[in-house]
Design a protein around this motif. Sequence first.
Motif, mmCIF file in Angstrom:
data_model
loop_
_atom_site.group_PDB
_atom_site.id
_atom_site.type_symbol
_atom_site.label_atom_id
_atom_site.label_comp_id
_atom_site.label_asym_id
_atom_site.label_seq_id
_atom_site.Cartn_x
_atom_site.Cartn_y
_atom_site.Cartn_z
ATOM 1 N N VAL A 274 32.553 42.894 30.425
ATOM 2 C CA VAL A 274 33.938 42.865 31.470
ATOM 3 C C VAL A 274 34.506 41.502 30.754
ATOM 4 O O VAL A 274 34.510 40.358 30.177
ATOM 5 N N THR A 275 35.807 42.034 30.375
ATOM 6 C CA THR A 275 36.777 40.892 30.383
ATOM 7 C C THR A 275 38.499 40.630 31.170
ATOM 8 O O THR A 275 38.425 41.700 32.238
ATOM 9 N N ARG A 276 38.387 39.420 31.463
ATOM 10 C CA ARG A 276 40.540 39.374 32.167
ATOM 11 C C ARG A 276 41.092 38.424 30.842
ATOM 12 O O ARG A 276 40.905 37.832 31.024
ATOM 13 N N ALA A 281 34.615 38.505 30.202
ATOM 14 C CA ALA A 281 34.002 37.293 31.712
ATOM 15 C C ALA A 281 32.925 37.719 32.008
ATOM 16 O O ALA A 281 33.428 38.583 32.996
ATOM 17 N N GLU B 3 33.440 48.338 27.392
ATOM 18 C CA GLU B 3 33.341 47.744 27.751
ATOM 19 C C GLU B 3 34.902 47.525 29.013
ATOM 20 O O GLU B 3 35.897 48.642 28.666
ATOM 21 N N LEU B 4 34.608 47.148 29.834
ATOM 22 C CA LEU B 4 35.461 46.998 31.318
ATOM 23 C C LEU B 4 36.418 46.025 30.729
ATOM 24 O O LEU B 4 36.105 44.383 30.828
ATOM 25 N N SER B 5 38.202 46.113 31.566
ATOM 26 C CA SER B 5 38.163 44.847 31.809
ATOM 27 C C SER B 5 39.070 45.316 33.117
ATOM 28 O O SER B 5 38.668 45.379 34.297
ATOM 29 N N VAL B 6 38.732 43.701 34.128
ATOM 30 C CA VAL B 6 39.010 43.395 34.982
ATOM 31 C C VAL B 6 40.253 43.993 35.669
ATOM 32 O O VAL B 6 40.496 44.899 36.990
ATOM 33 N N GLY B 7 41.109 44.364 35.334
ATOM 34 C CA GLY B 7 42.424 45.914 35.860
ATOM 35 C C GLY B 7 42.408 47.073 35.722
ATOM 36 O O GLY B 7 42.967 47.664 36.352
ATOM 37 N N LEU B 9 38.894 47.288 37.430
ATOM 38 C CA LEU B 9 38.344 47.574 38.634
ATOM 39 C C LEU B 9 38.845 47.174 40.143
ATOM 40 O O LEU B 9 40.226 47.272 39.610
ATOM 41 N N ASP B 14 39.978 40.424 41.351
ATOM 42 C CA ASP B 14 41.088 39.430 41.172
ATOM 43 C C ASP B 14 41.594 38.965 41.782
ATOM 44 O O ASP B 14 42.514 37.690 41.585
#
Lengths: 436, 436
Positions: A274-276, A281, B3-7, B9, B14
Amino acid sequence: MVELSVGQLHPSLDDPVLHSMNLLNDIAADHPRAVSFAAGRPYEEFFRVEQLHEYLETFFAHLTEVVGLTDKEARRTVFQYGRTKGVIHDLVARYLEIDEAITVDPDSVVVTVGSQEAMFLTLRSLRASPRDVVLAVAPTYFGLTGAARLLDMPVLPVGDADGGLDLADLERQVAAARARGQRPRALYLVPDFSNPTGVSLDQATRIALLDLAAELDLLIIEDNPYGLFQADPGTRPSTLKALDTRHQVVHIGSFAKTGLPGARVGFVVADQPVTRDGRPAGTLADQLSLIKSNVTLNTSPVAQAVVGGKLLRHGCSMVAANKREIEVYRANLRRVLAGLTWRFAATGPVTWNTPAGGFFVVLTVPFTVDDRSLRRSARDHGVIWTPLHHFHTGMTSSHQIRLSFSLLDNAAIDEGLDRLAAFVRAEIQAAPGRST
Amino acid sequence: MVELSVGQLHPSLDDPVLHSMNLLNDIAADHPRAVSFAAGRPYEEFFRVEQLHEYLETFFAHLTEVVGLTDKEARRTVFQYGRTKGVIHDLVARYLEIDEAITVDPDSVVVTVGSQEAMFLTLRSLRASPRDVVLAVAPTYFGLTGAARLLDMPVLPVGDADGGLDLADLERQVAAARARGQRPRALYLVPDFSNPTGVSLDQATRIALLDLAAELDLLIIEDNPYGLFQADPGTRPSTLKALDTRHQVVHIGSFAKTGLPGARVGFVVADQPVTRDGRPAGTLADQLSLIKSNVTLNTSPVAQAVVGGKLLRHGCSMVAANKREIEVYRANLRRVLAGLTWRFAATGPVTWNTPAGGFFVVLTVPFTVDDRSLRRSARDHGVIWTPLHHFHTGMTSSHQIRLSFSLLDNAAIDEGLDRLAAFVRAEIQAAPGRST
């Protein structure tokens, strides 16, 4: 005086999906002397109270002798609040390596309150906006559908193509959802000895599914409560997670069937990076842990200690721990299949599938099966089972029946199948127009 | 490669609220040798492994000898999947009668995975539409705020008027919310020895609150984890639930402090009548049970057996079961209060409150307290505590510090207060402009 109407509460509470379990339990409770092919519970004749004590002792000994904790630290681990992701994550990772050939970093494991919480956390993380939907191979275990309902998340059914998985339909459903402005996040399925159908995907379909999901940019939620209950020795297909080289698969496991249901311990492996703001992240497991800390805080460390102790006593192999149970399931499956042949070979167009393991067989009958049929079966014939329409959202009947055989002995299977045959004959006679 | 971004989720991931616990735990983990006034954990020196065995034995004996189950039925109760609303609901009801003078039908009790799940289920039921909001006396335990975030449910703060409850502000906030088109469903509070302030509502305020809530058509969510930890003998005000003659109060309890945290057993009493299409449809507890069956399915019967056994060994009184612990908390509270007087009488305008029990004291200091202050305190002075801004959503600093004393012995309290005094002196000297 306060009085609430259901209309003032969350809409899921008016959804039939949430009532399936209660309705089925009510019918069972109304007929306590019926033979039950309904309950998907593990065999219970080998449960002994002493096991709880042994498992706890084994886990404490492991903490002090192997992990190297002091007595006080060991007590703190089990008695106090614990790590949100769990205290047996390392044992879970070893178990996955030994029994499922799945290699994972223990830090990507979140120990959950059964697989139900694992499903709930996963769906919560993926439902980022009203556009987000989950796909599920239909018929679908109603725990997944229920969790989605609580999150107002649509579940889109994908065809099972006679118990497998219809990849072309998956592609169609994803395209149609996108055309509607929806964002399909994941496909949920039980690839091994599925609930409710008992069917498994073959290896080729698994590989094709992973490739297609990569193309479609779709996660896979693999739910694996029955995988270890293979009836016949031989090669079982690999789990999707064992085949997963691209972090596509969120793997959900349960110790309810292999450990003990009363511990309520399951887990989810979520090693997706996971990325932020473009920076690393952690993994999806870390995000699920954040959610978990606001749903249940921790999974009971006492319950984890019981399951951890059971794992440790069997070299972290649940196949080893369930040697006797697996024999029972195997023998029961054979007896049910043979019993169905014996009783229905001459009873018109009644058919059933032949699972390679698990807890369930599906019977297809030439008449409509709904909850009233179940009540008739219970009342007039003393046998209960699960109508398959409960696994299809929106449907109120079908022609299929789930038979669960995990909890029964030989006499109950024989008597239950006799009664089932009587029920089926009566229904066919009562509705001759449908019996073709 | 996925790959996931926090955005991508759920937005709660956040939100700083969900990160409070982790951030505080990280600081604690970075300074393992610091004296900790941070952890709100129960005293642990009396925990013994044998207790787990004794509690389990006691519960099994109760099931067979008192309830009258056969051995097999008793094993099934603890080992198998169980009743969604729990298997110790009758013992919980007896405990509430004995320790809290609360009389409830055991059937209106839902045993939950700690009070966290109880909060989550309650908010889920009440969040029927985007209009629905919950009010909470601020500062607010972040478990409540976190659960609300997961459900996209706004939490509206209500003033605490120096540790009590500002009823006029409650009325204002409800009116303002309604003017905005929102539907306030409930007020959440911890009336006894609140987390984080340690303060309790007096009896008159409780009665006035019940009347005002009836007028405002508002449920009350009473969270009561600390109620039994009264420092001084004498009359404690009644819980809101004990005063509740109109089914206004949803009462949430926890055995994490009085039983053992590692069992993760709490409960919710929700005896509000519910109607469906104008006809009676059970209680709110039944609705919470439906939700629970899709979040965690059951609370571990093994963990419930442990807590049930502890209750049974002490006549269902947790006051009796915690006699020694209550002595510790009482002595610790006195020692902290005396130690604060001793150390801060001459240190400028440092003040604190004087709770009548519980786990917490709040210190008000003449400088800004944020997470950086906490890091300085940990690194330079070897003492950690909880900045109060974590209990106020949106705030990143305040002038207040929560001191928890439940886990400490005399030496740690004395040493910790010395270090705290050194930290406070250093901060005042570093920021003289703020020290007025």
